[in-house]
Design a protein around this motif. Sequence first.
Motif, PDB file in Angstrom:
ATOM      1  N   ALA A  99       0.687  -1.271  -0.155  1.00 46.23           N
ATOM      2  CA  ALA A  99       0.136   0.188   0.037  1.00 46.23           C
ATOM      3  C   ALA A  99       0.951   1.502   0.045  1.00 46.23           C
ATOM      4  N   LEU A 100       1.810   1.298   0.770  1.00 44.26           N
ATOM      5  CA  LEU A 100       2.760   2.539   0.969  1.00 44.26           C
ATOM      6  C   LEU A 100       3.638   2.633  -0.282  1.00 44.26           C
ATOM      7  N   MET A 101       4.117   1.643  -0.853  1.00 43.37           N
ATOM      8  CA  MET A 101       4.847   1.518  -2.205  1.00 43.37           C
ATOM      9  C   MET A 101       4.102   2.048  -3.203  1.00 43.37           C
ATOM     10  N   PHE A 102       2.677   1.684  -3.416  1.00 45.02           N
ATOM     11  CA  PHE A 102       2.011   2.363  -4.418  1.00 45.02           C
ATOM     12  C   PHE A 102       1.426   3.736  -4.220  1.00 45.02           C
ATOM     13  N   TYR A 103       0.948   4.008  -2.990  1.00 46.61           N
ATOM     14  CA  TYR A 103       0.556   5.400  -2.446  1.00 46.61           C
ATOM     15  C   TYR A 103       1.646   6.449  -2.655  1.00 46.61           C
ATOM     16  N   ILE A 104       2.788   6.310  -2.147  1.00 44.86           N
ATOM     17  CA  ILE A 104       3.660   7.333  -2.058  1.00 44.86           C
ATOM     18  C   ILE A 104       4.167   7.926  -3.646  1.00 44.86           C
ATOM     19  N   PRO A 105       4.419   6.984  -4.462  1.00 45.76           N
ATOM     20  CA  PRO A 105       4.740   7.439  -5.854  1.00 45.76           C
ATOM     21  C   PRO A 105       3.500   7.994  -6.485  1.00 45.76           C
ATOM     22  N   THR A 106       2.413   7.431  -6.310  1.00 45.58           N
ATOM     23  CA  THR A 106       1.206   7.974  -6.959  1.00 45.58           C
ATOM     24  C   THR A 106       0.746   9.285  -6.675  1.00 45.58           C
ATOM     25  N   VAL A 107       1.009   9.499  -5.320  1.00 47.73           N
ATOM     26  CA  VAL A 107       0.555  11.151  -5.140  1.00 47.73           C
ATOM     27  C   VAL A 107       1.694  11.920  -5.374  1.00 47.73           C
TER      28      VAL A 107
END
Length: 182
Positions: A99-107
């Motif tokens: 979840a963190l690996m996806f969210y951080i670059p997405t934002v």
Amino acid sequence: MPSRWIDSPLRYGLVTRLLHWGMAALFAWQFTGMGVKLILGKHPLTAFLVGTHKPVGTLLMLAILLRGAWGLSQWRRRPPHPRTAVGRLAGAGHALLYALMFYIPTVALLREYGSGRGFAPWGVPLLPQTGEQIAWMMAPANLSHGVLAWTLLAVIVGHVAMVALHHVVWRDTTLARMAGRL
């Protein structure tokens, strides 16, 4: 596809391992750059490392998407978590990592688009230059990108500590499943 490339209940295949260790190297680069920035401040080394942060972050975003798609394709083949409290915690820890690996670059990418400056890592235009700032697109990353990135580092450290516990104390095959032969 040869069996060594795909996952099995006993070990992860080469594709999974290449994605895992490749992402580990990219994360090490990212966190080293930000650590150098905190320690040295303005410095030529800082400028070099921080100058690679966005393109490497884009590579990480691509890698997490590839890893997620590959992981879903291998879901039934993968080594299972034990059906114990520790196994459930391991599953929750992995879910938090993803979840963190996806969210951080997405934002971060959302912020790049909202900045209106455009984004072209390695000269490849990914986001157009609009010249208009869109505050609501920039706000999530402004509020959370850095804090959650350091949180991700803490979760990664916990992940590595648990692997060490499995290997050194419990002497099981958890590390060998992802590292190959030891």
